[in-house]
Design an enzyme around this catalytic site. Structure first.
Site, PDB file in Angstrom:
ATOM      1  N   HIS A   1       0.823  -1.219   0.000  1.00 25.34           N
ATOM      2  CA  HIS A   1       0.000   0.000   0.000  1.00 25.34           C
ATOM      3  C   HIS A   1       0.854   1.266   0.000  1.00 25.34           C
ATOM      4  O   HIS A   1       0.381   2.330  -0.383  1.00 25.34           O
ATOM      5  CB  HIS A   1      -1.067  -0.018   1.110  1.00 25.34           C
ATOM      6  CG  HIS A   1      -0.619   0.321   2.492  1.00 25.34           C
ATOM      7  ND1 HIS A   1      -0.318  -0.621   3.445  1.00 25.34           N
ATOM      8  CD2 HIS A   1      -0.453   1.516   3.110  1.00 25.34           C
ATOM      9  CE1 HIS A   1      -0.001  -0.029   4.582  1.00 25.34           C
ATOM     10  NE2 HIS A   1      -0.068   1.270   4.399  1.00 25.34           N
TER      11      HIS A   1
ATOM     12  N   ASP B   1       0.832  -7.647   1.945  1.00 23.50           N
ATOM     13  CA  ASP B   1       1.001  -6.201   1.791  1.00 23.50           C
ATOM     14  C   ASP B   1       2.493  -5.829   1.828  1.00 23.50           C
ATOM     15  O   ASP B   1       2.970  -5.204   2.780  1.00 23.50           O
ATOM     16  CB  ASP B   1       0.225  -5.487   2.913  1.00 23.50           C
ATOM     17  CG  ASP B   1       0.071  -4.006   2.634  1.00 23.50           C
ATOM     18  OD1 ASP B   1       0.768  -3.495   1.733  1.00 23.50           O
ATOM     19  OD2 ASP B   1      -0.735  -3.352   3.316  1.00 23.50           O
TER      20      ASP B   1
ATOM     21  N   SER C   1       3.472   1.951   8.807  1.00 27.08           N
ATOM     22  CA  SER C   1       3.307   1.073   7.647  1.00 27.08           C
ATOM     23  C   SER C   1       4.677   0.866   7.010  1.00 27.08           C
ATOM     24  O   SER C   1       5.365   1.837   6.711  1.00 27.08           O
ATOM     25  CB  SER C   1       2.401   1.746   6.619  1.00 27.08           C
ATOM     26  OG  SER C   1       1.082   1.696   7.048  1.00 27.08           O
TER      27      SER C   1
ATOM     28  N   ASP D   1      -0.636  -2.772   9.468  1.00 26.00           N
ATOM     29  CA  ASP D   1      -1.989  -2.364   9.860  1.00 26.00           C
ATOM     30  C   ASP D   1      -2.197  -2.558  11.365  1.00 26.00           C
ATOM     31  O   ASP D   1      -1.286  -2.970  12.082  1.00 26.00           O
ATOM     32  CB  ASP D   1      -3.011  -3.200   9.084  1.00 26.00           C
ATOM     33  CG  ASP D   1      -4.322  -2.448   8.872  1.00 26.00           C
ATOM     34  OD1 ASP D   1      -4.384  -1.260   9.187  1.00 26.00           O
ATOM     35  OD2 ASP D   1      -5.287  -3.072   8.395  1.00 26.00           O
TER      36      ASP D   1
HETATM   37  N1  ASP Z   1      -2.602   0.571   7.631  1.00 20.96           N
HETATM   38  C1  ASP Z   1      -2.246   1.643   8.430  1.00 20.96           C
HETATM   39  C2  ASP Z   1      -2.128   2.915   7.663  1.00 20.96           C
HETATM   40  O1  ASP Z   1      -3.021   3.238   6.969  1.00 20.96           O
HETATM   41  C3  ASP Z   1      -1.143   1.416   9.377  1.00 20.96           C
HETATM   42  C4  ASP Z   1      -1.652   1.808  10.714  1.00 20.96           C
HETATM   43  O2  ASP Z   1      -2.293   2.853  10.817  1.00 20.96           O
HETATM   44  O3  ASP Z   1      -1.436   1.062  11.671  1.00 20.96           O
HETATM   45  O4  ASP Z   1      -1.181   3.643   7.724  1.00 20.96           O
END
Ligand code: ASP
Length: 735
Positions: free
Chosen positions: A87, A224, A656, A673
């Site tokens: 991502h 990811d 991330s 995440d």
């Molecule tokens: N997936 C998350 C983000 O959007 C990572 C997190 O917030 O823990 O950055």
């Protein structure tokens, strides 16, 4: 709920009992590196010396990571290879993709260094050193200053310190960050690399398996991850992209372990967590959850509904919109998680109760009452006023930012106003040191421009303005808000779009060279609208600075008196700077009678397979799983390759891509995440529900090797030489 650092003995004993009682080594705190010495990491399970992690007089593991935009990355080879999230590389992957070469859908694998794809707008920062400059920054403030003057003086001093440092150290980047609001400031020196390329990304069906259904949820089965590479000029110095550039040689290369982790293992993480708000008051939370977040959830939800299926059958347009839609989804779901969490934990009542006790403590001492008596009441008042203004403030912000054409028009117009000013007085984006990045941002906007998306967004915003007193009869909008219904607004805007060239990249970049008068002569309808809204925009910004001047003093006083009250120091809230956190691989109980275990495996991928996105397992993966073709990466306990891991560290957005290390400092996972209940972490961390989610490194290696056919990357990382035949790194292609 608070971040305790040096506790008084009674409190420490109490917390210790809680921790021992819980049988786990997790602790709240995103620790700045110089705090490592205050933690008993050996007792928690660390098997290396803390100085091997962070060494103020030499190199440590922290020197092997970097900040990439809003994410973290790890150097995993001496050829500048960076491991980060899918991502985080998402925009680079979609930018590289076309309907004919759909790397987002099929995955991207550069066969040689020459095939690696330049990721426009991506930069890499490696923290070199830092020092406290609070005295210098606050030395610029005098008692007679108004709140606005105070903020301006601090901003100016921060810029002066950065520029002076950059002058002394050419090629380096210097940034001053506010640690505790209005109270402490730290100067960070970074190596700053500007040529970043995409190396390998799995197909989206793996990299984003589960999509938005699974986002912020455990159990998870997402690959990811992706690989990028940093390049420098042939002389080893940071340079803009050029085919002659060579891979960057990091000072520290992090070791990737093929061995994996088990339930209960100690882990630690460092990276660049973005923002947390744990030192703020109940009034701030009320403001955020009562107005700001519901408004944003509503607006983002609207955009998702309208943009997600905007271009059926037109893959190029879908690709241009993909990163934007993904970003909207991510925040939309995160905010809903937070709003639910605030209710579930009854957080406002708890904060209010704590503040009641704090006020009693303040009142109990005349001197304290004199200094801090009004702090909480003033903060209440401050946020009450802010809440009332939020809808019109956000409307203006979204009008100038959400439609990409307006964002570009504002940048061009503002640049024309700012560039005549001395460097130190310019807004940051227009300073000489930042202007290249600003221009790259415009190029990315122009590359991904979609007129229909912008027209829809602007139509809705114009109709929403009719409900907002401040904007309803705003003269500058020249009757735009009086338009009667969607059709009239759409038609009006259609005329504007027919009359502009602003989204042609060449024209846009030429406009960046022009003066305000030259821009006026263009008679571009979007530049005209941006110019008309510029006045309110600047007043809003000045107002914000003035409020910040006021807030700074209140927040600083609040931290002082809370420290006195609790008999402890705190760890500062996350602010995008380098931080350390630790915990262990462990499950949790989100509901009565439910216990979620902390490792998932390829078995779960097959269980979720529906054949339809986001749960469509690629054929090759199905075959490999059916044949149990796992190389050395399977776990006996799980009966296949582990996919995702869950652990009790303290992380937030910006973590991330952070490496997850085992007790001996080897990478065993890649953070990406948090669990649904942990979306509330940004306001309140608690061991019972705060869990972060990572990709198990064995899955990263297995997918890269077996699905991506990129053994050369495993060899480059020095992994499993017995199972992977060695191939040359990108140097071989460059020379
Ligand atoms: N997936 C998350 C983000 O959007 C990572 C997190 O917030 O823990 O950055």
């Amino acid at each position: 709920m608070i971040m305790l650092k040096r506790m008084n003995p009674t409190l420490a004993a109490f917390v210790l009992i809680l921790i021992i009682g819980a049988g786990a080594s997790a602790e709240e705190g995103m620790y700045p590196m110089n705090e490592l010495g205050t933690l008993d990491l050996e007792a928690a399970g660390l098997e290396i010396e803390p100085v091997a992690i962070y060494n103020p007089d030499g190199l440590g593991l922290v020197d092997g990571i970097c900040k990439m935009g809003g994410c973290t990355g790890s150097f995993v080879s001496d050829q500048g290879l960076i491991l980060t999230n899918h991502h985080c590389a998402f925009r680079a992957i979609s930018d590289a993709s076309t309907a004919g070469h759909d790397y987002l859908a099929e995955g991207f694998s550069a066969r040689t260094g020459a095939d690696e794809f330049p990721a426009l707008g991506y930069t890499v920062r490696i923290t070199e050193s830092y020092r406290d400059v609070s005295a210098e920054v606050l030395g610029a403030v005098t008692a007679k200053m108004t709140p606005l003057e105070r903020t301006q003086a601090i901003e100016k001093k921060m810029k002066e310190i950065s520029l002076a440092e950059e002058k002394k150290r050419p090629g380096k980047r210097a940034e001053v960050n506010e640690m505790f609001i209005g109270k402490s400031y730290v100067l960070f020196i970074y190596t700053y690399l500007k040529d970043v390329r995409l190396v390998y990304a799995p197909p989206k069906a793996i990299g984003n398996f589960g999509g938005e259904t699974d986002n912020w949820i455990w159990p998870r089965h997402s690959g990811d991850f992706s690989f990028m590479r940093a390049y420098v000029g042939p002389d080893g110095e940071p340079a803009e992209y050029s085919a002659d550039n060579v891979p960057y040689r990091p000072e520290v290369v992090l070791k990737v372990s093929g061995a994996g982790v088990d339930d209960g293992d100690f882990v630690f993480i460092f990276g660049y967590p973005g923002s947390t708000y744990r030192h703020r008051t109940a009034a701030f939370l009320e403001y955020l959850t009562g107005t700001y977040m519901p408004f944003t959830v509503d607006w983002y939800g609207w955009q998702i509904d309208h943009l997600e299926n905007l271009a059926p059958g037109d893959r190029d347009r879908q690709l241009a919109l993909a990163a934007r839609v993904k970003g909207l989804h991510n925040t939309f779901k995160n905010y809903r998680g937070k709003l639910q969490g605030v209710d579930r934990l009854d957080l406002l009542a708890k904060k209010r109760a704590e503040e009641g006790r704090l006020q009693e403590f303040i009142e109990a001492d005349p001197d304290r009452r004199e200094r801090y008596g009004e702090v909480l009441a003033s903060l209440d008042e401050y946020y009450r006023e802010r809440s009332a203004d939020i809808p019109s403030e956000l409307w203006l912000r979204y009008m100038l930012r959400s439609p990409r054409i307006m964002s570009a028009a504002l940048t061009v117009w503002e640049n024309a106003q700012e560039k005549g000013k001395p460097e130190m007085e310019r807004e940051r984006a227009y300073m000489d040191r930042n202007i290249d990045q600003t221009i790259n941002r415009l190029k990315v906007i122009a590359d991904n421009f979609d007129a229909e998306a912008d027209r829809l967004i602007m139509t809705d915003l114009l109709l929403r303005a009719g409900d907002l007193e401040e904007w309803a009869d705003m003269e500058v909008l020249d009757g735009l808000t009086g338009l009667d219904g969607v059709e009239a607004a759409g038609n009006y805007l259609g005329g504007m779009f027919a009359d502009t060239d602003l989204m042609q990249q060449e024209y846009l970049l030429k406009a960046m060279e022009m003066s305000p008068t030259e821009l006026e002569e263009l008679q571009d309808p979007f530049l005209e609208l941006a110019a008309a809204l510029y006045g309110p925009w600047v007043s809003e910004r000045e107002e914000d600075k003035s409020r910040k001047g006021e807030l700074d003093q209140l927040q600083a006083a609040l931290v002082d008196v809370r420290q006195e009250f609790l008999g402890t120091d705190f760890v500062p809230d996350a602010n995008g700077t380098l931080r350390f956190t630790y915990g262990s691989i462990e499950g949790y109980s989100p509901q009565d009678a439910v216990w979620k275990t902390p490792l998932t495996s390829v078995r779960g991928i097959m269980e979720k397979d529906t054949g339809v996105a986001p749960f469509a397992v690629p054929e090759l993966m199905k075959e490999l799983i059916a044949a149990e073709d796992f190389g050395t990466f399977a776990s006996d306990d799980l009966g296949g390759v582990p996919v995702n891991i869950l652990y009790s560290t303290d992380t937030t957005g910006g973590n991330s891509g952070s490496p997850v290390f085992n007790a001996t400092g080897e990478i065993v996972g890649l953070n990406f995440d948090r669990s649904w209940e942990a979306t509330i972490n940004d306001f309140a961390w608690d061991h019972s529900y705060s869990r972060s989610i990572g990709v198990d490194i064995r899955y990263v290696l297995w997918v890269t090797w077996k699905i991506g056919g990129a053994e050369r990357l495993l060899a480059e990382m020095g992994v499993a030489p017995d199972v992977v035949k060695s191939e040359p790194g990108p140097d071989a292609d460059q020379q």
